[in-house]
Write an enzyme that holds these catalytic residues in place. Structure first.
Site, short mmCIF file in Angstrom:
data_model
loop_
_atom_site.label_atom_id
_atom_site.label_comp_id
_atom_site.label_asym_id
_atom_site.label_seq_id
_atom_site.Cartn_x
_atom_site.Cartn_y
_atom_site.Cartn_z
N LYS A 9 0.82 -1.21 0.00
CA LYS A 9 0.00 0.00 0.00
C LYS A 9 0.86 1.28 0.00
O LYS A 9 2.07 1.22 0.27
CB LYS A 9 -0.93 -0.03 1.22
N TYR A 49 -12.30 -2.38 -3.67
CA TYR A 49 -12.77 -2.53 -2.29
C TYR A 49 -14.30 -2.41 -2.20
O TYR A 49 -14.82 -2.03 -1.14
CB TYR A 49 -12.11 -1.49 -1.39
N ASN A 112 -2.04 0.41 6.71
CA ASN A 112 -1.48 -0.82 7.28
C ASN A 112 -0.63 -1.63 6.30
O ASN A 112 -0.51 -2.84 6.42
CB ASN A 112 -2.58 -1.65 7.92
N HIS A 115 -2.18 -5.44 1.63
CA HIS A 115 -3.47 -6.12 1.47
C HIS A 115 -3.18 -7.55 1.05
O HIS A 115 -2.24 -7.79 0.29
CB HIS A 115 -4.32 -5.45 0.37
N GLU A 126 -9.43 -11.04 -7.49
CA GLU A 126 -8.48 -9.93 -7.30
C GLU A 126 -7.28 -10.06 -8.24
O GLU A 126 -6.77 -9.06 -8.73
CB GLU A 126 -8.04 -9.86 -5.84
#
Ligand code: GTP
Ligand code: MG
Length: 138
Positions: A9, A49, A112, A115, A126
């Site tokens: 990320k 998402y 965070n 993913h 995905e």
């Protein structure tokens, strides 16, 4: 062997942590079989998402994911989906086990660092979201 979709990320690409995070995957026996650095639009982040679109943090999440480049990758290995989630650690870095990516690098529950797909069906979806068949070699 199994495949899973991983995203490094923006908080992690910004801090130049791609190599350190990839070392964690490789040390755990996960093979990086596809990888590219891209910048998502807010619309693309929202599509990725979509399952979270009713959550209060959806706007924050999609703006964050589009804020800077990400590295999207396909990890392969025995039980890759579960193994990757183990290496990632809990969503909230405060709860993440020592040695996990989120314990070492994540800044907050929102930022965070990584993913990872959560099940075989979502992994397949995905992976197809980001990669064509031509980009996926064994
Ligand atoms: P992913 O691998 O990114 O899907 O994380 P996860 O499976 O551990 O968590 P989950 O699917 O429940 O949530 C998806 C993402 O939404 C998380 O990784 C966080 O980046 C973000 N998120 C979850 N809860 C919060 C929150 O309370 N605030 C914010 N800003 N983001 C959150
Ligand atoms: Mg999730």
């Amino acid at each position: 062997t199994e495949r899973t979709l991983s995203i490094i990320k923006p908080d992690a690409t910004r801090r130049n942590l791609t190599g350190k995070i990839n070392a964690k995957f490789e040390d755990a026996g996960l093979r990086i079989v596809a990888q590219k650095r891209i910048q998502l639009t807010i619309a693309q982040a929202g599509e990725f998402y979509a399952v979270h679109k009713e959550r209060p943090f959806f706007g924050e999440l999609t703006e964050f994911m589009a804020s800077e480049p990400v590295v999207v990758q396909v990890l392969e290995g025995e039980g890759a989906i579960a193994k990757n989630r183990e290496v990632m650690g809990a969503t909230n870095p405060a709860d993440a086990a020592p040695g996990t990516i989120r314990a070492e690098f994540a800044e907050s529950v929102g930022e965070n660092s990584v993913h990872g797909s959560d099940a075989p069906e979502t992994a397949a979806q995905e992976i197809a979201f980001f990669f064509s068949g031509l980009e996926l070699v064994g």
